[in-house]
Design an enzyme around this catalytic site. Structure first.
Site, PDB file in Angstrom:
ATOM      1  N   ASP A  70      -3.949  -0.664  -4.601  1.00  0.00           N
ATOM      2  CA  ASP A  70      -3.960  -1.042  -3.126  1.00  0.00           C
ATOM      3  C   ASP A  70      -2.929  -0.316  -2.154  1.00  0.00           C
ATOM      4  O   ASP A  70      -1.777  -0.112  -2.667  1.00  0.00           O
ATOM      5  CB  ASP A  70      -3.928  -2.484  -3.001  1.00  0.00           C
TER       6      ASP A  70
HETATM    7  N1  URA Z   1      -4.369  -5.754  -8.534  1.00  0.00           N
HETATM    8  C1  URA Z   1      -4.319  -5.725  -7.380  1.00  0.00           C
HETATM    9  O1  URA Z   1      -4.645  -6.876  -6.655  1.00  0.00           O
HETATM   10  N2  URA Z   1      -3.861  -4.865  -6.583  1.00  0.00           N
HETATM   11  C2  URA Z   1      -3.605  -3.702  -6.938  1.00  0.00           C
HETATM   12  O2  URA Z   1      -3.105  -2.632  -6.346  1.00  0.00           O
HETATM   13  C3  URA Z   1      -3.545  -3.587  -8.505  1.00  0.00           C
HETATM   14  C4  URA Z   1      -4.103  -4.607  -9.190  1.00  0.00           C
END
Ligand code: URA
Length: 236
Positions: A103
């Site tokens: 993310d």
């Molecule tokens: N899980 C999440 O919630 N976000 C990420 O970026 C990676 C794994």
């Protein structure tokens, strides 16, 4: 392999453009200027330069980036920067892709490659490559939450149970855990499912490859051993 073809394979543009670079005298191999596009090369440990910039021949590239927050894993980032902003045109011309996604507000280990097989091996849902995350949580982590994460939780619109292994409480509001799938926002949704909330998230490890010592926003090429580590299946 011919020099023109080698340059093309490394991201220096069309065959025509590579021929032009060579004819213009911009290319040296092992320190010697070569102006013949059809000059034959041994690719083993080959190094060359284009306009005095040094390169090593790489059949495929494998890169580990310490991703900062505020960068999206997409080429056309809309609201933030793109992780591809860290790479030059020569690498981008090779078709560099992210191996899975983080993310925009997650930091840590992100792999990038132009090797489709490697990408597939690490991201295919059936391969269950382990990923280790550390997180700060909004509320203190409870024993009950740890047990629930280990036992597994259901996630809305996903089939199956999502369990974490090696769940370790590092501080009152700090947790490390390993997950074995890679569905959208998985860690954040797992923490929400047990009644807590992720405040900050960082990826520490993929397979058996840990985040190399790198400042945020810096990257390195992985060597063959590190590539194998990333593919190594963790049993717990
Ligand atoms: N899980 C999440 O919630 N976000 C990420 O970026 C990676 C794994």
């Amino acid at each position: 392999m011919f020099l023109e073809r080698m340059l093309q394979s490394q991201g220096f543009g069309s065959r025509k453009h590579c021929q032009q670079l060579i004819k213009n005298g911009a290319v040296s191999v092992e320190g010697e200027k070569i102006d013949q596009p059809k000059h034959k090369l041994d690719l083993n440990n080959l190094s060359f330069s284009v306009y005095d910039q040094h390169f090593e021949y790489r059949e495929k590239v494998y890169i580990a980036l310490n991703k900062p927050q505020g960068y999206e894993c997409s080429h056309q980032a809309t609201h933030h920067f793109s992780v591809f902003d860290f790479f030059n045109d020569v690498l981008m011309n090779r078709g560099l892709q992210c191996v899975g996604r983080l993310d925009q507000d997650t930091s840590g280990l992100l792999l990038l490659t132009d090797d489709g097989q490697f990408l597939q091996a690490l991201t295919h849902p059936k391969k269950h490559v382990a990923k280790v995350y550390q997180m700060q949580t909004v509320d203190p982590v409870t024993e009950q939450q740890i047990l629930q994460l280990q036992k597994g939780v259901e996630l809305h619109n996903e089939s199956g149970i999502f369990a974490a292994t090696n769940v370790v409480q590092l501080a009152e509001n700090e947790l490390q855990m390993t997950i074995h799938q890679g569905v959208y926002h998985q860690v954040k949704r797992m923490l929400a499912a047990v009644g807590n909330k992720v405040e900050q998230l960082q990826r520490q490890q993929i397979g058996a490859l840990t985040l190399p010592e790198l400042e945020q926003g810096k990257w390195i090429y992985l060597n063959a051993e590190q590539v194998e580590l990333a593919k190594t299946r963790m049993t717990t």
